[in-house]
Design an enzyme around this catalytic site. Structure first.
Site, PDB file in Angstrom:
ATOM      1  N   TRP A 102      31.272  54.416  13.887  1.00  0.00           N
ATOM      2  CA  TRP A 102      32.562  55.067  13.552  1.00  0.00           C
ATOM      3  C   TRP A 102      33.455  54.163  12.723  1.00  0.00           C
ATOM      4  O   TRP A 102      34.149  54.627  11.824  1.00  0.00           O
ATOM      5  CB  TRP A 102      33.259  55.589  14.811  1.00  0.00           C
ATOM      6  CG  TRP A 102      32.487  56.750  15.385  1.00  0.00           C
ATOM      7  CD1 TRP A 102      31.841  56.792  16.591  1.00  0.00           C
ATOM      8  CD2 TRP A 102      32.215  58.009  14.744  1.00  0.00           C
ATOM      9  NE1 TRP A 102      31.188  57.996  16.733  1.00  0.00           N
ATOM     10  CE2 TRP A 102      31.403  58.755  15.626  1.00  0.00           C
ATOM     11  CE3 TRP A 102      32.562  58.583  13.518  1.00  0.00           C
ATOM     12  CZ2 TRP A 102      30.939  60.048  15.321  1.00  0.00           C
ATOM     13  CZ3 TRP A 102      32.106  59.866  13.211  1.00  0.00           C
ATOM     14  CH2 TRP A 102      31.308  60.576  14.101  1.00  0.00           C
ATOM     15  N   ASP A 171      41.565  53.889  15.672  1.00  0.00           N
ATOM     16  CA  ASP A 171      40.880  55.124  16.032  1.00  0.00           C
ATOM     17  C   ASP A 171      40.606  55.044  17.530  1.00  0.00           C
ATOM     18  O   ASP A 171      39.777  54.248  17.974  1.00  0.00           O
ATOM     19  CB  ASP A 171      39.570  55.227  15.235  1.00  0.00           C
ATOM     20  CG  ASP A 171      38.708  56.410  15.659  1.00  0.00           C
ATOM     21  OD1 ASP A 171      39.141  57.182  16.537  1.00  0.00           O
ATOM     22  OD2 ASP A 171      37.605  56.552  15.101  1.00  0.00           O
ATOM     23  N   LYS A 195      37.362  64.569  23.666  1.00  0.00           N
ATOM     24  CA  LYS A 195      36.774  63.734  24.724  1.00  0.00           C
ATOM     25  C   LYS A 195      37.707  63.735  25.944  1.00  0.00           C
ATOM     26  O   LYS A 195      37.417  64.384  26.933  1.00  0.00           O
ATOM     27  CB  LYS A 195      36.505  62.309  24.229  1.00  0.00           C
ATOM     28  CG  LYS A 195      35.355  62.236  23.218  1.00  0.00           C
ATOM     29  CD  LYS A 195      35.855  61.787  21.899  1.00  0.00           C
ATOM     30  CE  LYS A 195      34.880  61.550  20.787  1.00  0.00           C
ATOM     31  NZ  LYS A 195      33.611  62.167  20.714  1.00  0.00           N
TER      32      LYS A 195
HETATM   33  N1  PMP Z   1      35.798  58.286  15.774  1.00  0.00           N
HETATM   34  C1  PMP Z   1      35.175  58.180  16.971  1.00  0.00           C
HETATM   35  C2  PMP Z   1      35.331  56.920  17.764  1.00  0.00           C
HETATM   36  C3  PMP Z   1      34.403  59.249  17.429  1.00  0.00           C
HETATM   37  O1  PMP Z   1      33.776  59.160  18.605  1.00  0.00           O
HETATM   38  C4  PMP Z   1      34.285  60.424  16.635  1.00  0.00           C
HETATM   39  C5  PMP Z   1      33.495  61.631  17.084  1.00  0.00           C
HETATM   40  N2  PMP Z   1      32.651  61.510  18.083  1.00  0.00           N
HETATM   41  C6  PMP Z   1      34.936  60.463  15.403  1.00  0.00           C
HETATM   42  C7  PMP Z   1      35.696  59.387  15.020  1.00  0.00           C
HETATM   43  C8  PMP Z   1      34.857  61.672  14.519  1.00  0.00           C
HETATM   44  O2  PMP Z   1      35.654  62.621  15.112  1.00  0.00           O
HETATM   45  P1  PMP Z   1      35.790  64.115  14.606  1.00  0.00           P
HETATM   46  O3  PMP Z   1      34.485  64.776  14.896  1.00  0.00           O
HETATM   47  O4  PMP Z   1      36.926  64.618  15.435  1.00  0.00           O
HETATM   48  O5  PMP Z   1      36.097  64.089  13.168  1.00  0.00           O
END
Ligand code: PMP
Length: 358
Positions: A102, A171, A195
């Site tokens: 991520w 994030d 989550k």
């Molecule tokens: N950052 C993290 C730490 C994540 O776990 C996720 C999705 N699992 C995302 C970003 C991407 O999120 P989204 O699907 O809401 O765009």
């Protein structure tokens, strides 16, 4: 009704009492004669929900006064793009930590917008980990410093807040509200709701007004944080049902208490890591010092055994354990709403599986 133990990484398990409340409210929301999905977002009934969701987040996160709470769409992924679009100007550099998939995804998008310094890179490290403070090669005068508090895929979590002179941006998608948090060191934090906060479709952005004032004016209104600050997240139609669910989930967090959730989360994670460590069959994939309380990752001796483990677990009512598609292995996501009984059931299942396959 039969509920399984759902270890999904997100969208993830929600508190049953919240689902039941939503069910009761669904067809006729509190005597309005319609559901929350069918009414104007400009009316008083929805507005009360919208404002309570924001106020609950403010209270639970003990937000300093100059923070704004934005409820947006587009997921955390959209923030990967909008954060540099707003705050990474020409001639500036933003520092990014690459601690996993991520972090890397955020970096990829920021690079399309401006100059990025990867101030530490341990994405490919085995075991998975986050960098030490001493490893961060920071840029003097950086536009901001970005990191991922919990790498959902690898299961590596920061246990402390990194130190930086730059505005701190995080994030927090997969560990927001999993423990009492101090937002004072931050300028901006964001999270997809799916989550710990509610269903997918809502993205929470917490941003200091003083930081948002720096946002570029050359960005279309919908992508500018100041647009949403001024309109209190009602610039356009918000994700009304998702905001309503977030309001119910944050009410539930207030009832249970953040301290208690934190202790429960730590206990749940400890049970699983103990089971992994006690066996010669399972192997944890995150370094001990940064093992996530939210996503417990481990491997079995072979990929075939991992796949057999997941199918047998599913038959036993334990679903969502397959590791991320690029990563393999097993991942047990145990967010706030995941019950300790489910963790005990998994520990028991792991013991049985090892006995019969080890
Ligand atoms: N950052 C993290 C730490 C994540 O776990 C996720 C999705 N699992 C995302 C970003 C991407 O999120 P989204 O699907 O809401 O765009």
């Amino acid at each position: 009704m039969s509920r399984i133990f759902n270890f999904s990484a997100g969208p993830a398990v929600l508190p049953v009492e919240v689902l039941e409340e939503a069910q009761c409210d669904l067809v006729d929301y509190r005597g309005s004669g319609m559901s929350i999905m069918e009414m104007s977002h400009r009316g008083g009934v929805y507005d009360a929900v919208h404002q309570e969701a924001r106020a609950n987040l403010r209270e639970l996160l003990n937000l300093p006064d100059d923070f704004e709470v934005l409820l947006l769409q587009g997921g955390a992924s959209m923030q990967f793009a909008t954060i540099p679009m707003n705050y990474l100007g020409h001639g500036q550099t933003a520092d990014y930590v690459n601690s996993g998939a991520w972090g890397a995804a955020a970096i990829k998008q920021a690079r399309l917008v401006g100059n990025v310094n990867v101030c530490a890179d341990c994405e490919k490290d085995i075991p998975a980990r986050v960098p030490l403070q001493s490893e961060l090669k920071q840029t003097p005068g950086a536009a901001y410093f970005h990191y991922t508090t919990n790498e959902t895929i690898s299961g590596a979590q920061w246990k402390t807040v990194p130190k930086t002179d730059a505005p701190l941006v995080a994030d927090m998608s997969s560990d927001i509200l999993s423990r009492p948090m101090d937002l004072a060191p931050f300028s901006l934090a964001y999270a997809g709701a799916q989550k710990n906060l509610g269903p997918s479709g809502v993205t929470v952005v917490l941003v200091r007004k003083s930081f948002a004032e720096r946002a570029s004016k050359a960005v279309p209104a919908i992508f500018r944080h100041p647009t949403h600050i001024e309109a209190q997240s009602l610039y356009n139609t918000p994700p009304c049902f998702g905001v309503y669910m977030l309001m119910l989930v944050t009410r539930w967090v207030k009832r249970v208490g953040l301290e208690r959730l934190f202790r429960q989360n730590a206990d749940k994670a400890a049970l699983l890591y103990q089971a992994v460590d006690a066996s010669g069959f399972y192997r944890g994939t995150a370094a001990e010092a940064c093992r996530s309380d939210m996503n417990v990752t481990f491997r079995l001796p072979t990929a075939e055994l991992e796949s057999e483990f997941c199918s047998a677990a599913k038959k036993a009512g334990l679903d969502g354990l397959k590791g991320y598609r690029t990563m393999g292995g097993i991942r047990a996501s145990i967010y706030n709403a995941f019950p300790v009984e489910g963790v005990r059931a998994l520990v028991h299942f792991m013991g049985e599986f090892e006995r019969t396959h080890g």
